[in-house]
Scaffold this motif. Structure first.
Motif, PDB file in Angstrom:
ATOM      1  N   SER A 124      38.018  27.834  29.451  1.00  0.00           N
ATOM      2  CA  SER A 124      39.113  27.223  30.216  1.00  0.00           C
ATOM      3  C   SER A 124      39.544  28.022  31.445  1.00  0.00           C
ATOM      4  CB  SER A 124      40.336  27.019  29.314  1.00  0.00           C
ATOM      5  OG  SER A 124      40.897  28.266  28.932  1.00  0.00           O
ATOM      6  N   ALA A 125      39.243  29.303  31.498  1.00  0.00           N
ATOM      7  CA  ALA A 125      39.732  30.133  32.607  1.00  0.00           C
ATOM      8  C   ALA A 125      39.197  29.631  33.942  1.00  0.00           C
ATOM      9  CB  ALA A 125      39.306  31.584  32.404  1.00  0.00           C
ATOM     10  N   PRO A 126      40.031  29.621  34.984  1.00  0.00           N
ATOM     11  CA  PRO A 126      39.535  29.265  36.319  1.00  0.00           C
ATOM     12  C   PRO A 126      38.444  30.247  36.751  1.00  0.00           C
ATOM     13  CG  PRO A 126      41.943  29.347  36.276  1.00  0.00           C
ATOM     14  CD  PRO A 126      41.470  29.944  34.987  1.00  0.00           C
ATOM     15  N   TYR A 127      37.587  29.783  37.611  1.00  0.00           N
ATOM     16  CA  TYR A 127      36.514  30.637  38.130  1.00  0.00           C
ATOM     17  C   TYR A 127      37.128  31.787  38.920  1.00  0.00           C
ATOM     18  CZ  TYR A 127      32.053  31.809  40.377  1.00  0.00           C
ATOM     19  OH  TYR A 127      30.910  32.441  40.803  1.00  0.00           O
ATOM     20  N   GLY A 128      36.976  33.004  38.439  1.00  0.00           N
ATOM     21  CA  GLY A 128      37.592  34.144  39.092  1.00  0.00           C
ATOM     22  C   GLY A 128      37.554  35.366  38.197  1.00  0.00           C
ATOM     23  N   PRO A 129      38.376  36.375  38.470  1.00  0.00           N
ATOM     24  CA  PRO A 129      38.306  37.658  37.755  1.00  0.00           C
ATOM     25  C   PRO A 129      38.527  37.544  36.246  1.00  0.00           C
ATOM     26  CG  PRO A 129      39.625  37.863  39.760  1.00  0.00           C
ATOM     27  CD  PRO A 129      39.348  36.413  39.587  1.00  0.00           C
ATOM     28  N   LEU A 130      39.492  36.721  35.794  1.00  0.00           N
ATOM     29  CA  LEU A 130      39.739  36.593  34.347  1.00  0.00           C
ATOM     30  C   LEU A 130      38.520  36.022  33.658  1.00  0.00           C
ATOM     31  CD1 LEU A 130      41.528  36.691  31.829  1.00  0.00           C
ATOM     32  CD2 LEU A 130      42.434  34.434  32.494  1.00  0.00           C
ATOM     33  N   TRP A 131      37.972  34.955  34.221  1.00  0.00           N
ATOM     34  CA  TRP A 131      36.777  34.349  33.616  1.00  0.00           C
ATOM     35  C   TRP A 131      35.627  35.353  33.562  1.00  0.00           C
ATOM     36  CZ3 TRP A 131      32.034  33.363  36.153  1.00  0.00           C
ATOM     37  CH2 TRP A 131      31.098  32.684  35.380  1.00  0.00           C
ATOM     38  N   ARG A 132      35.422  36.103  34.655  1.00  0.00           N
ATOM     39  CA  ARG A 132      34.314  37.062  34.676  1.00  0.00           C
ATOM     40  C   ARG A 132      34.492  38.128  33.603  1.00  0.00           C
ATOM     41  NH1 ARG A 132      35.310  36.389  40.265  1.00  0.00           N
ATOM     42  NH2 ARG A 132      33.636  35.188  41.285  1.00  0.00           N
ATOM     43  N   ALA A 133      35.709  38.621  33.438  1.00  0.00           N
ATOM     44  CA  ALA A 133      35.951  39.675  32.447  1.00  0.00           C
ATOM     45  C   ALA A 133      35.731  39.154  31.032  1.00  0.00           C
ATOM     46  CB  ALA A 133      37.377  40.210  32.600  1.00  0.00           C
ATOM     47  N   LEU A 134      36.249  37.977  30.731  1.00  0.00           N
ATOM     48  CA  LEU A 134      36.094  37.416  29.389  1.00  0.00           C
ATOM     49  C   LEU A 134      34.640  37.078  29.096  1.00  0.00           C
ATOM     50  CD1 LEU A 134      39.215  35.043  29.230  1.00  0.00           C
ATOM     51  CD2 LEU A 134      38.971  37.312  28.196  1.00  0.00           C
ATOM     52  N   ARG A 135      33.958  36.495  30.079  1.00  0.00           N
ATOM     53  CA  ARG A 135      32.563  36.114  29.851  1.00  0.00           C
ATOM     54  C   ARG A 135      31.668  37.352  29.715  1.00  0.00           C
ATOM     55  NH1 ARG A 135      27.566  34.715  31.683  1.00  0.00           N
ATOM     56  NH2 ARG A 135      26.795  32.640  31.109  1.00  0.00           N
TER      57      ARG A 135
END
Length: 526
Positions: A124-135
């Motif tokens: 669900s995270a928008p494409y950006g730093p949060l998504w990159r860290a979680l992925r």
């Protein structure tokens, strides 16, 4: 709803009906807005009630609209604009060639935000730093080759329990209940990966039930499209909060027990059910989350930990179990294919009588097994759509049309797998098409080289656990076919009718009789 609310709705309906008669003479969408064409809509509500009044799953509505409006069209659903894309070329253009541009997510409803803790999940995270860290953390801790190998003992334990469970069902019920048994096994594997514990079967069943309820609760509802109606649906948000509490009550004990165990490897916390920690500190997925501080989010709290572990179990359980049920349906209906698969499994991994386990290396060397699974995913994709996408800048272009940043871009991927211009007799289940020389033998299921089928999505937001999910399906199917011959349950002819239950499942779950393979016959041609 009081009398004034009812009067307002009746008046609005009459106004909409009058406007609809005027609109019906116009073809397509709003002229000059640059969006793809689409059916004319009512004022305020757009096409929302037209879709709702169909009273059938959205995927079937889209299939009909595609035939009229083409491979890209617009639906105005209340306050939301949906752009539906269904051709292989446009999907590949958006998700691969223009991947970063189409890699974000649209705005979420209050219910979805409740269960994702404000979009704090990989999906669900928008494409950006949060998504990159979680992925990045997810890939390193769950699906890297080293991690997949280290989880081998978990698969061995769960599959042995799975085969015993099938035998018990056959003895007690006269048939195996395929979907339920497969869901329990996959969920047990993923729970152990997440929490480093052999979670007792009754608690795994409770986890399954809660997560299934969460998935159904977060499917789109009327107020998601028309927020003005939210006061009339207060009960839905109340029910969502109660379900969220259930989810936390179910999974927080596992998080807290694991945190205590990691702090002191000899310490077990008390719970109201027996649990055995079996993975050393640092080997469970949740261990990696305890100290994770994603950019812009900070240290994750207990709610985020529950949510991220729920995501792993939810995403992997339903999709894998659904694929296994559909594969077994076709093997029951096609005994020759089942015997061909059995012969390959025995030739590559040894007969059941020798007692050797089927390994990851074995299934990688089973082309017919892989063909059976690919053809099952082509013929019965777990979902007819990938998760909603959104563009990451104010304006984008696809197929010569304007895609606004606030639109939900819906990729109807099931059509690609049933397109008669791509597949010969696409409605037939024919694994041979994926063997060398067949029309699909070199198909790239990731969509990178081109889209012919995409059960896991494509591009930046492709399912990061696709290879792990395929491994679970291959291993479980190979073991089930080596151990048993699968036949229709007495008086219960399998029914391939589909229905929607988050994934696309059999309307009448498969019940199949299983017969122990006492003698391994390897004479069938591979």
């Amino acid at each position: 709803m009081d009398a004034s609310d009812l009067l307002f709705l009746v008046g609005a309906a009459l106004l909409a009906a009058l406007w609809w008669r005027r609109c019906c003479s116009r073809a397509g969408g709003d002229a000059g807005d640059g969006l793809p064409p689409g059916p004319p809509g009512w004022p305020v509500v757009g096409n929302l009630f037209q879709v709702v009044l169909e009273r059938r799953p959205f995927m079937y509505v889209v299939r009909d609209l595609r035939a009229r409006y083409g491979p890209i069209f617009t639906l105005r659903m209340g306050q939301r604009t949906l752009v539906v894309v269904s051709s292989a070329e446009l999907i590949h253009d958006a998700l691969v060639r223009k991947g970063p541009l189409f890699a974000s997510r649209p705005a979420d409803s209050p219910t979805r935000l409740l269960f994702s803790v404000g979009k704090c999940t990989v999906n669900s995270a928008p494409y950006g730093p949060l998504w990159r860290a979680l992925r990045r953390n997810f890939v390193a801790e769950i699906v890297s080759p080293a991690r997949v190998r280290s989880f081998g003992w978990i698969r061995d334990w769960a599959i042995a329990a799975h085969l015993a469970r099938l035998r018990e069902q056959q003895s007690r019920l006269g048939a195996a209940q395929v979907m339920g048994a497969c869901r329990l096994t996959v969920c047990s594997i993923l729970a152990c990966i997440c929490f480093g514990a052999r979670v007792p079967e009754p608690h795994v069943r409770e986890i399954e039930e809660v997560l299934k309820d969460v998935m159904m609760m977060t499917t789109p509802k009327l107020p998601d499209f028309l927020p003005v109606l939210t006061p009339l649906f207060r009960g839905q948000l109340t029910a969502a909060r109660a379900l969220r509490r259930r989810q936390l009550d179910c999974l927080l004990p596992l998080v807290r027990a694991r945190r205590a165990f990691v702090g002191d490897e000899n310490r077990q916390t008390e719970t109201n059910w027996e649990m055995e920690m079996v993975s050393p500190a640092g080997d469970a997925y949740v261990d990696s989350l305890f100290g994770l501080e994603p950019a812009g989010r900070g240290r994750l709290g207990e709610e985020e930990l529950v949510t991220l572990c729920s995501e792993v179990m939810s995403a992997g359980t339903d999709t894998s179990a659904t694929a296994l049920e559909w594969a077994l349906l076709h093997l029951v209906l096609d005994p020759a294919a089942q015997e061909r698969l059995h012969a390959e499994v025995v030739a590559k991994a040894g007969p059941k009588s020798k007692g050797g386990k089927i390994t990851e290396a074995h299934v990688e060397d089973m082309p017919y097994l892989q063909a059976v699974v690919k053809e099952t995913l082509r013929r019965h994709p777990p979902s007819h759509f990938v998760l909603s996408h959104a563009v990451s800048k104010d304006e984008a272009e696809l197929g010569g049309y304007r895609i606004p940043a606030n639109a939900s871009v819906e990729f109807y991927t099931a059509w690609v797998a049933e397109d008669p211009s791509v597949w010969t007799e696409p409605g037939e289940w024919r694994p041979e098409r994926f063997l060398e020389g067949g029309e699909g033998w070199d198909t790239d299921v990731t969509g990178t080289r081109g889209v012919r089928m995409m059960p896991f999505g494509a591009g930046r937001r492709i399912c990061p656990a696709a290879t792990l999910g395929m491994l679970h399906v291959h291993l479980m199917l190979a073991n089930m076919v080596r151990e048993f011959r699968w036949t229709p349950a007495p008086g219960d002819q399998p029914d391939p009718t589909e229905t929607f239950a988050f994934t696309v499942v059999m309307k009448n779950p498969l019940r199949a009789a299983i017969i122990e393979r006492e003698h391994d016959n390897c004479t069938t041609a591979i």
